[in-house]
Scaffold this motif. Structure first.
Motif, PDB file in Angstrom:
ATOM      1  N   HIS A 377       0.892  -1.337  -0.106  1.00 29.15           N
ATOM      2  CA  HIS A 377       0.014   0.002  -0.200  1.00 29.15           C
ATOM      3  C   HIS A 377       0.845   1.220   0.040  1.00 29.15           C
ATOM      4  O   HIS A 377       1.844   1.327   0.723  1.00 29.15           O
ATOM      5  N   ALA A 378       0.324   2.321  -0.863  1.00 35.08           N
ATOM      6  CA  ALA A 378       1.186   3.539  -0.870  1.00 35.08           C
ATOM      7  C   ALA A 378       0.887   4.209   0.455  1.00 35.08           C
ATOM      8  O   ALA A 378      -0.042   4.300   1.075  1.00 35.08           O
ATOM      9  N   PRO A 379       2.343   4.743   1.034  1.00 35.57           N
ATOM     10  CA  PRO A 379       2.304   5.282   2.640  1.00 35.57           C
ATOM     11  C   PRO A 379       1.503   6.519   2.333  1.00 35.57           C
ATOM     12  O   PRO A 379       1.644   7.362   1.383  1.00 35.57           O
ATOM     13  N   GLU A 380       0.763   7.010   3.583  1.00 38.08           N
ATOM     14  CA  GLU A 380       0.408   8.355   3.401  1.00 38.08           C
ATOM     15  C   GLU A 380       1.420   9.490   3.756  1.00 38.08           C
ATOM     16  O   GLU A 380       2.046   9.360   4.544  1.00 38.08           O
ATOM     17  N   ILE A 381       1.585  10.453   2.874  1.00 42.20           N
ATOM     18  CA  ILE A 381       2.469  11.700   3.257  1.00 42.20           C
ATOM     19  C   ILE A 381       1.702  12.557   3.499  1.00 42.20           C
ATOM     20  O   ILE A 381       0.821  12.994   2.886  1.00 42.20           O
ATOM     21  N   PRO A 382       2.227  13.159   4.735  1.00 41.53           N
ATOM     22  CA  PRO A 382       1.528  14.408   5.067  1.00 41.53           C
ATOM     23  C   PRO A 382       1.698  15.605   4.359  1.00 41.53           C
ATOM     24  O   PRO A 382       2.717  15.627   3.328  1.00 41.53           O
ATOM     25  N   PRO A 383       0.796  16.429   4.333  1.00 42.02           N
ATOM     26  CA  PRO A 383       0.908  17.946   3.288  1.00 42.02           C
ATOM     27  C   PRO A 383       2.132  18.576   3.197  1.00 42.02           C
ATOM     28  O   PRO A 383       2.812  18.812   2.178  1.00 42.02           O
ATOM     29  N   GLY A 384       2.781  18.716   4.450  1.00 47.67           N
ATOM     30  CA  GLY A 384       4.096  19.470   4.593  1.00 47.67           C
ATOM     31  C   GLY A 384       5.275  18.452   4.505  1.00 47.67           C
ATOM     32  O   GLY A 384       6.461  19.100   4.754  1.00 47.67           O
ATOM     33  N   SER A 385       5.329  17.476   3.874  1.00 42.87           N
ATOM     34  CA  SER A 385       6.313  16.558   3.875  1.00 42.87           C
ATOM     35  C   SER A 385       7.536  16.991   3.016  1.00 42.87           C
ATOM     36  O   SER A 385       7.018  17.464   1.895  1.00 42.87           O
ATOM     37  N   THR A 386       8.753  16.845   3.228  1.00 48.97           N
ATOM     38  CA  THR A 386       9.762  17.327   2.174  1.00 48.97           C
ATOM     39  C   THR A 386      10.694  15.772   1.849  1.00 48.97           C
ATOM     40  O   THR A 386      11.613  15.916   1.458  1.00 48.97           O
ATOM     41  N   ALA A 387       9.903  15.051   1.773  1.00 45.27           N
ATOM     42  CA  ALA A 387      10.596  13.579   1.280  1.00 45.27           C
ATOM     43  C   ALA A 387      10.966  13.542   0.019  1.00 45.27           C
ATOM     44  O   ALA A 387       9.952  14.235  -0.782  1.00 45.27           O
ATOM     45  N   PRO A 388      11.805  12.816  -0.413  1.00 43.32           N
ATOM     46  CA  PRO A 388      12.001  12.945  -2.054  1.00 43.32           C
ATOM     47  C   PRO A 388      11.157  11.960  -2.663  1.00 43.32           C
ATOM     48  O   PRO A 388      10.366  11.154  -1.892  1.00 43.32           O
ATOM     49  N   VAL A 389      10.850  12.147  -3.949  1.00 43.52           N
ATOM     50  CA  VAL A 389       9.933  11.241  -4.708  1.00 43.52           C
ATOM     51  C   VAL A 389      10.730  10.293  -5.663  1.00 43.52           C
ATOM     52  O   VAL A 389      11.874  10.459  -5.585  1.00 43.52           O
ATOM     53  N   THR A 390      10.075   9.215  -5.863  1.00 44.64           N
ATOM     54  CA  THR A 390      10.671   8.148  -6.478  1.00 44.64           C
ATOM     55  C   THR A 390      10.960   8.533  -7.946  1.00 44.64           C
ATOM     56  O   THR A 390       9.788   9.336  -8.485  1.00 44.64           O
ATOM     57  N   THR A 391      11.618   7.965  -8.938  1.00 46.73           N
ATOM     58  CA  THR A 391      11.766   7.971 -10.290  1.00 46.73           C
ATOM     59  C   THR A 391      10.271   7.544 -10.933  1.00 46.73           C
ATOM     60  O   THR A 391       9.847   8.463 -12.017  1.00 46.73           O
ATOM     61  N   GLN A 392       9.672   6.682 -10.536  1.00 47.50           N
ATOM     62  CA  GLN A 392       8.379   6.316 -11.030  1.00 47.50           C
ATOM     63  C   GLN A 392       7.210   7.446 -10.745  1.00 47.50           C
ATOM     64  O   GLN A 392       6.310   7.731 -11.782  1.00 47.50           O
TER      65      GLN A 392
END
Length: 432
Positions: A377-392
């Motif tokens: 399942h895709a993890p829930e990302i908070p609105p203010g998250s600064t996590a990197p994104v994947t190439t996909q």
């Protein structure tokens, strides 16, 4: 329950220690004359009583200080601008209470959400905040915690301060944002019988009604075809640019890129900026920051639905030059933007999309057995998250938006821009 128990000065640990020491003192110390438990019980009750007295006195002093400070309304503490991701002093401070030993003081922000750093300096505890999400509020609510260093007693108080605080998106390591320049009528001198936008000399076939003096007779002598000279439309960069910021999960890098483009003048000398959650468009830098801050309150499913109305309101029948800043992580906003851009081509223009990210990483590899047995399942990302994104993820965004216009990707963490071949490489990785 937390607010109701906040003023209660004894913690669960303090209650357990107090009951245990009291039982040891009465039952074994006085009842059985156990000198060891007598000393332990007396010392434990003494420490708890002293901590209770010091905590209560400290909380009362700090509450009176805050109340007096609020009534004074220090004029030096007006509105506050905080850039996300960096510690910024707010001017709020509390006394250190050196006269009360074993007392610890700390506080945090409840509204709005921000990380608090407390810096002791010259007998005062000065506050610094680090925000991760843009926005603006008119009231700051803090939760003050006063207790002893052993954790036996603690008093929690809510401190409310009426102050306008605006969190502006960070530009990170970005130094520039290059956007395409649209074209419009130029300023060159045109032919008297041609339109005012351009000058002579374009060639086209003769049509009935064209002046005979414009016919190129030498061309007619060679080819036996009538060709006339026509005014050529001169082109020059459009002065006004329509820019829009789409709100969604992980939209902080896009908002930071939009802020940098406004500050550096990458949108041109005349521009207008809109965003989700705001019906008022910005034409000045200070207005642009307010528009970006208000877009943080937009719910994720609503992101991108205001783009069509903005282009219709500001495009005046022709888009010309439009730049849309979007998140780098797919979400409900992506379908909304694609739906709003279906009729862009019929209105005389294309859109340039600036995809904001905080780093691009390859997706985690999973073994074939795990892919068959476990549904991820895709993890829930908070609105203010600064996590990197994947190439996909970023490749999916680029693929959908490429149908409506030109796409560039900016990495706020690394300060880099990607376009052309880099985006094709992402698309190939996604297909693989």
């Amino acid at each position: 329950m937390t607010r109701a128990l906040g003023p209660f000065p004894i913690t669960p640990l303090g209650l357990l220690v107090g009951l245990g020491c009291g039982y040891a003192l009465v039952e074994y110390g006085f009842g059985r004359i156990d000198l060891v438990l007598l000393v332990i019980g007396a010392v434990g009750l003494g420490v708890a009583a002293f901590g209770l007295l010091a905590t209560t006195a400290g909380a009362l002093i700090l509450w009176l200080h805050h109340r007096k400070r609020g009534q004074a309304k220090d004029a030096s503490e007006g509105s506050l601008d905080v850039e996300c991701g960096y510690p910024v002093p707010t001017g709020f401070w509390l006394p250190r209470l050196r006269a009360l030993p074993f007392v610890s003081i700390s506080w945090r922000w409840i509204t709005p959400e921000a990380q608090v750093r407390i810096a002791p300096k010259r007998g005062r505890l000065r506050e610094e905040v680090i925000a991760s999400r843009r926005g603006q509020v008119a009231v700051v609510v803090r939760e003050l915690e006063v207790g002893d260093i052993f954790g036996l007693t603690q008093i929690c108080l809510r401190l409310t301060e009426r102050r306008k605080v605006r969190f502006v998106p960070s530009v990170g390591q970005l130094k520039r944002v290059d956007v395409i320049r649209g074209m419009a009528g130029g300023e060159d001198i045109s032919h008297p019988e041609g339109p005012q936008e351009g000058e002579l000399y374009d060639l086209r076939a003769y049509t009935p009604g064209d002046p005979i003096r414009f016919v190129l007779w030498k061309v007619f002598a060679r080819t036996r075809q009538l060709v006339v000279r026509a005014p050529e439309r001169a082109l020059s960069p459009i002065r006004q640019t329509c820019a829009y910021v789409v709100a969604g999960s992980g939209d902080e890098p896009a908002a930071g890129a939009a802020r940098l483009a406004v500050e550096l003048g990458a949108l041109g000398s005349e521009w207008v900026l809109g965003a989700d959650g705001s019906n008022d468009d910005a034409t000045r830098k200070d207005q642009a920051v307010d528009v970006l801050a208000r877009s943080a309150d937009v719910a994720d499913p609503v992101g991108g639905k205001g783009l069509g109305a903005f282009l219709q309101r500001r495009g005046k029948g022709s888009i010309g030059r439009a730049v849309v800043f979007v998140p780098g992580r797919p979400g409900p906003w992506l379908d909304n933007v694609a739906e709003q851009c279906k009729h862009v081509g019929s209105r005389g223009g294309r859109i340039e999309f600036v995809v904001g990210t905080d780093g691009i990483i390859p997706p985690p590899k999973r073994k074939w057995l795990a892919r068959l047995a476990i549904r991820e399942h895709a993890p829930e990302i908070p609105p203010g998250s600064t996590a990197p994104v994947t190439t996909q993820q970023v490749a999916e965004v680029v693929r959908v938006l490429s149908n409506a216009g030109r796409v560039i990707v900016v990495d706020r963490a690394a300060g880099r821009m990607f376009a052309g071949g880099h985006l094709h490489a992402l698309d190939k990785q996604r297909a693989a």
